[in-house]
Write a protein that holds these residues in place. Structure first.
Motif, PDB file in Angstrom:
ATOM      1  N   VAL A  33       2.401  -8.549  33.214  1.00 45.91           N
ATOM      2  CA  VAL A  33       3.718  -8.349  32.618  1.00 45.91           C
ATOM      3  C   VAL A  33       3.774  -6.999  31.902  1.00 45.91           C
ATOM      4  O   VAL A  33       4.762  -6.260  31.996  1.00 45.91           O
ATOM      5  CB  VAL A  33       4.049  -9.495  31.640  1.00 45.91           C
ATOM      6  N   ALA A  34       2.698  -6.660  31.184  1.00 41.64           N
ATOM      7  CA  ALA A  34       2.654  -5.374  30.484  1.00 41.64           C
ATOM      8  C   ALA A  34       2.800  -4.212  31.457  1.00 41.64           C
ATOM      9  O   ALA A  34       3.551  -3.254  31.197  1.00 41.64           O
ATOM     10  CB  ALA A  34       1.350  -5.246  29.701  1.00 41.64           C
ATOM     11  N   GLN A  35       2.112  -4.274  32.590  1.00 41.63           N
ATOM     12  CA  GLN A  35       2.178  -3.192  33.578  1.00 41.63           C
ATOM     13  C   GLN A  35       3.566  -3.112  34.217  1.00 41.63           C
ATOM     14  O   GLN A  35       4.087  -2.017  34.450  1.00 41.63           O
ATOM     15  CB  GLN A  35       1.113  -3.410  34.654  1.00 41.63           C
ATOM     16  N   ARG A  85      12.020 -14.249  23.920  1.00 48.41           N
ATOM     17  CA  ARG A  85      11.269 -15.395  23.401  1.00 48.41           C
ATOM     18  C   ARG A  85      10.046 -15.741  24.254  1.00 48.41           C
ATOM     19  O   ARG A  85       9.824 -16.897  24.640  1.00 48.41           O
ATOM     20  CB  ARG A  85      12.190 -16.610  23.234  1.00 48.41           C
ATOM     21  N   LEU A  86       9.246 -14.704  24.534  1.00 48.08           N
ATOM     22  CA  LEU A  86       7.942 -14.907  25.163  1.00 48.08           C
ATOM     23  C   LEU A  86       6.874 -14.377  24.212  1.00 48.08           C
ATOM     24  O   LEU A  86       7.064 -13.335  23.575  1.00 48.08           O
ATOM     25  CB  LEU A  86       7.854 -14.172  26.504  1.00 48.08           C
ATOM     26  N   PRO A  87       5.731 -15.062  24.099  1.00 52.22           N
ATOM     27  CA  PRO A  87       4.686 -14.618  23.173  1.00 52.22           C
ATOM     28  C   PRO A  87       4.006 -13.346  23.663  1.00 52.22           C
ATOM     29  O   PRO A  87       3.989 -13.058  24.868  1.00 52.22           O
ATOM     30  CB  PRO A  87       3.714 -15.801  23.153  1.00 52.22           C
ATOM     31  N   SER A  88       3.406 -12.598  22.761  1.00 56.05           N
ATOM     32  CA  SER A  88       2.754 -11.339  23.130  1.00 56.05           C
ATOM     33  C   SER A  88       1.570 -11.553  24.075  1.00 56.05           C
ATOM     34  O   SER A  88       1.219 -10.658  24.840  1.00 56.05           O
ATOM     35  CB  SER A  88       2.290 -10.596  21.876  1.00 56.05           C
ATOM     36  N   VAL A  89       0.959 -12.753  24.050  1.00 50.47           N
ATOM     37  CA  VAL A  89      -0.163 -13.024  24.957  1.00 50.47           C
ATOM     38  C   VAL A  89       0.286 -13.004  26.418  1.00 50.47           C
ATOM     39  O   VAL A  89      -0.549 -12.869  27.325  1.00 50.47           O
ATOM     40  CB  VAL A  89      -0.826 -14.385  24.636  1.00 50.47           C
ATOM     41  N   ALA A  90       1.601 -13.127  26.655  1.00 53.60           N
ATOM     42  CA  ALA A  90       2.112 -13.083  28.033  1.00 53.60           C
ATOM     43  C   ALA A  90       1.901 -11.721  28.674  1.00 53.60           C
ATOM     44  O   ALA A  90       1.878 -11.607  29.907  1.00 53.60           O
ATOM     45  CB  ALA A  90       3.604 -13.430  28.050  1.00 53.60           C
ATOM     46  N   LEU A  91       1.729 -10.683  27.880  1.00 49.05           N
ATOM     47  CA  LEU A  91       1.594  -9.325  28.415  1.00 49.05           C
ATOM     48  C   LEU A  91       0.406  -9.186  29.350  1.00 49.05           C
ATOM     49  O   LEU A  91       0.447  -8.402  30.307  1.00 49.05           O
ATOM     50  CB  LEU A  91       1.475  -8.315  27.269  1.00 49.05           C
ATOM     51  N   ARG A  98      -0.865 -11.484  31.302  1.00 48.61           N
ATOM     52  CA  ARG A  98      -0.858 -12.464  32.390  1.00 48.61           C
ATOM     53  C   ARG A  98      -0.057 -11.963  33.583  1.00 48.61           C
ATOM     54  O   ARG A  98       0.767 -11.060  33.481  1.00 48.61           O
ATOM     55  CB  ARG A  98      -0.299 -13.794  31.878  1.00 48.61           C
ATOM     56  N   PHE A  99      -0.296 -12.608  34.744  1.00 49.43           N
ATOM     57  CA  PHE A  99       0.373 -12.247  35.995  1.00 49.43           C
ATOM     58  C   PHE A  99       1.533 -13.211  36.266  1.00 49.43           C
ATOM     59  O   PHE A  99       1.551 -14.335  35.739  1.00 49.43           O
ATOM     60  CB  PHE A  99      -0.630 -12.286  37.154  1.00 49.43           C
ATOM     61  N   PRO A 100       2.514 -12.797  37.106  1.00 47.46           N
ATOM     62  CA  PRO A 100       3.695 -13.645  37.347  1.00 47.46           C
ATOM     63  C   PRO A 100       3.382 -15.077  37.763  1.00 47.46           C
ATOM     64  O   PRO A 100       4.077 -16.012  37.350  1.00 47.46           O
ATOM     65  CB  PRO A 100       4.430 -12.885  38.453  1.00 47.46           C
ATOM     66  N   HIS A 101       2.320 -15.282  38.574  1.00 43.20           N
ATOM     67  CA  HIS A 101       2.045 -16.636  39.069  1.00 43.20           C
ATOM     68  C   HIS A 101       1.574 -17.577  37.960  1.00 43.20           C
ATOM     69  O   HIS A 101       1.522 -18.800  38.162  1.00 43.20           O
ATOM     70  CB  HIS A 101       0.990 -16.596  40.187  1.00 43.20           C
ATOM     71  N   GLU A 102       1.250 -17.036  36.789  1.00 42.26           N
ATOM     72  CA  GLU A 102       0.763 -17.860  35.682  1.00 42.26           C
ATOM     73  C   GLU A 102       1.890 -18.410  34.806  1.00 42.26           C
ATOM     74  O   GLU A 102       1.619 -19.051  33.791  1.00 42.26           O
ATOM     75  CB  GLU A 102      -0.200 -17.039  34.815  1.00 42.26           C
ATOM     76  N   PHE A 103       3.135 -18.169  35.220  1.00 42.24           N
ATOM     77  CA  PHE A 103       4.284 -18.609  34.421  1.00 42.24           C
ATOM     78  C   PHE A 103       5.114 -19.631  35.190  1.00 42.24           C
ATOM     79  O   PHE A 103       5.093 -19.680  36.424  1.00 42.24           O
ATOM     80  CB  PHE A 103       5.178 -17.408  34.071  1.00 42.24           C
ATOM     81  N   SER A 104       5.888 -20.405  34.448  1.00 41.86           N
ATOM     82  CA  SER A 104       6.854 -21.320  35.063  1.00 41.86           C
ATOM     83  C   SER A 104       8.058 -20.525  35.579  1.00 41.86           C
ATOM     84  O   SER A 104       8.207 -19.336  35.267  1.00 41.86           O
ATOM     85  CB  SER A 104       7.331 -22.346  34.028  1.00 41.86           C
ATOM     86  N   GLY A 105       8.945 -21.191  36.328  1.00 41.60           N
ATOM     87  CA  GLY A 105      10.126 -20.519  36.860  1.00 41.60           C
ATOM     88  C   GLY A 105      11.021 -19.963  35.771  1.00 41.60           C
ATOM     89  O   GLY A 105      11.524 -18.834  35.861  1.00 41.60           O
ATOM     90  N   GLY A 106      11.219 -20.755  34.702  1.00 41.54           N
ATOM     91  CA  GLY A 106      12.059 -20.290  33.599  1.00 41.54           C
ATOM     92  C   GLY A 106      11.436 -19.114  32.871  1.00 41.54           C
ATOM     93  O   GLY A 106      12.130 -18.169  32.464  1.00 41.54           O
TER      94      GLY A 106
END
Length: 569
Positions: free
Chosen positions: A412-414, A443-449, A451-459
């Motif tokens: 996500v950061a990249q 409203r996403l936590p900074s730890v999401a930066l 991670r890759f797209p496949h590690e998230f839910s659709g929303g």
């Protein structure tokens, strides 16, 4: 009615994860049971277990008694005889379920010959009859077509034809109309209902669309985190829901009769928290009043008549040459409209009407044959790519499928950093600060930066798509079907988020959708598009209560949930 299917204490596990946690239900002969709940609740795992299609790593226990026979005791050969012959399934995405290198006729023939003693010629004749049964036009000719040559609605009809080819006793329909236009959806559901009666089938309808449930189900079972939390007759579920989660789903589901608008109130939300190894915990956030200035009404527009619109489209034409037919297709045919500053404009119509082509033209991603696209009174059409670059950041887009539009190999950061870098923000610390700021805003936590797209839910992926569009701080946000594939509660969260960001950042919105209930909530003004032209326009409330064009009335009549209105009354 006697019971055709009896499921008892069904459990589906993948290692330590239990996807289905001891559910039980029955389906009587000729009955339609709707299985509802959000993504990940176990609906599809339940359906796959009935077909004995759970992947090898999965473990299924309990009892699945079908027509007096225990399916979990059958060997692979015996189950193949049941699957497709006595129980059949329609999958959510027909394009990925159909073989792209075989004609639709060959695929139906293969299904027929697997279960019935038919010659190839007899099976092909039956395939044509099945295409006629599911109302594919010119079935004798279309039987030789390949899946990519059919529309989405036609591909879904082919899937239905294959499913009912051997006259199954039970048909499982897993989200059969999720991505379809409202009129195509209505036709598919009418078709399924007619086939159910004609072939004396039972139907297990898996969906998150409560309007569809209200119109087509006899009973409803509600699932949450692998468990069944409520089951009742459809009328009872809608009139007197017992479980708080069911009430939350009903509250978050937009209905055209609700007459909700984003300037007056928020949408109810369901927020989840699933502790490791524990039961799901959810919170229903109720509807709250909102008091926003109404930019979209006639008085406000009259008062600001001297103010130039942010976007002005004039007599726009977009054309494509069809190689085989050697003709010119006019995808957008003389369209004109404005979007004011801070205004939310809805664009509705069926697939192929020109909505997405129009949005691509505004983004200068499609060639324009004629007309003007004026942004801040600057015509974008004659500009070179170099001259366009500083203007592109003023108009950004949120796409329907965030997973397909996000680079799977980048974090996500990249992803967000690249957007800023390409658009001229050279200072790395400034880019990092802006990325973290927009991530917080969606409203996403900074730890999401990391991670890759496949590690998230659709929303969550849609929130990343919104962050990517907003990190450049645009003035106009084009939303192309941004919530059509999302669960009702996630849809409510995304719509509430868009309204908050719109107010906070002073955004204008062009909201494109085939879901009229969503457009009614989010738009100040609405344009209805058919065959490349805008056939009707109106302010909030006008089109829904006093439609002038026959096509608009057709769209409104096709919206599911009419039965829900009478149940609520």
């Amino acid at each position: 009615m006697s019971q055709l299917l009896e499921v008892r204490d069904l459990r589906v596990s993948f290692g330590a994860h239990e996807a289905v946690r001891g559910i039980s239900f029955d389906i009587a002969e000729g009955e339609t049971l709707a299985l509802v709940g959000e993504s990940g609740c176990g609906k599809s795992a339940t359906a796959l277990s009935l077909m004995r299609l759970v992947p090898e790593l999965g473990r299924v226990t309990g009892s699945i008694l079908f027509d007096g026979q225990e399916l979990l005791d059958l060997n692979a050969r015996q189950m193949r005889d049941v699957r497709g012959g006595r129980i059949a399934m329609i999958f959510q995405e027909p394009m990925t379920s159909l073989n792209p290198v075989l004609s639709i006729g060959e695929q139906i023939v293969e299904t027929l010959r697997q279960h019935e003693s038919l010659s190839k010629a007899a099976a092909l004749k039956r395939a044509v009859e099945l295409l006629e049964l599911v109302r594919i036009p010119e079935p004798q000719r279309r039987v030789s077509d390949y899946p990519h040559e059919l529309s989405g609605g036609q591909r879904q009809r082919v899937m239905i034809a294959m499913a009912v080819a051997c006259r199954p006793r039970l048909l499982i329909a897993d989200e059969p109309t999720t991505a379809l236009d409202v009129t195509i959806q209505a036709r598919i559901l009418e078709l399924l209902n007619a086939l159910r009666k004609e072939l004396a089938m039972s139907l297990l309808l898996i969906t998150h669309d409560l309007g569809v449930v209200a119109d087509h189900a006899d009973r409803v079972a509600v699932m949450l985190a692998g468990r069944k939390v409520e089951e009742a007759r459809t009328q009872e579920i809608f009139a007197r829901p017992r479980h708080a989660y069911t009430r939350g789903l009903l509250g978050a589901s937009l209905n055209l009769a609700d007459d909700l608008h984003y300037r007056a109130s928020t949408l109810p939300e369901i927020r989840h928290d699933t502790p490791a190894g524990g039961d799901a915990v959810f919170t229903v956030v109720p509807r709250a009043a909102r008091a926003l200035t109404q930019h979209g009404d006639a008085a406000a527009r009259a008062a600001s008549v001297e103010t130039a619109p942010l976007l002005a489209v004039r007599n726009l034409r977009v054309e494509y040459t069809q190689r085989h037919a050697r003709t010119v297709l006019r995808a957008v045919d003389g369209v004109s409209f404005d979007i004011g500053r801070g205004e939310s404009v809805g664009l509705v119509g069926e697939s192929g009407c020109g909505k997405s082509t129009l949005s691509r033209a505004i983004m200068r991603l499609a060639s324009v044959a004629h007309g003007e696209i004026r942004l801040d009174d600057v015509d974008l059409i004659p500009l070179s790519e170099r001259a366009l670059r500083p203007l592109r950041r003023k108009v950004q887009m949120v796409f329907q499928d965030p997973y397909a539009s996000l680079n799977p190999r980048r974090t996500v950061a990249q992803i967000l950093d690249t957007v800023l870098l390409v658009n001229g923000t050279r200072d790395a610390r400034e880019r990092d600060a802006r990325v973290r700021r927009i991530l917080d805003r969606v409203r996403l936590p900074s730890v999401a930066l990391a991670r890759f797209p496949h590690e998230f839910s659709g929303g969550q992926r849609q929130r990343i798509g919104i962050a990517r569009a907003l990190v450049l701080e645009p003035e106009l946000l084009i939303c192309d079907e941004p919530v059509s594939a999302l669960d009702v509660s996630i849809q409510a969260q995304i719509l509430n988020l868009l309204v908050e960001l719109k107010q906070e950042l002073g955004l204008s919105l062009l909201f494109i959708s085939h879901d009229l209930s969503v457009v009614r909530y989010i738009a100040d003004r609405v344009h209805v598009m058919q065959q490349g032209r805008i056939v009707e326009s109106g302010g909030h409330g006008e089109i829904w209560h006093r439609p002038q064009h026959d096509y608009t009335r057709t769209l409104l009549e096709a919206i599911p949930g009419r039965a829900r209105e009478s149940m609520a009354a």
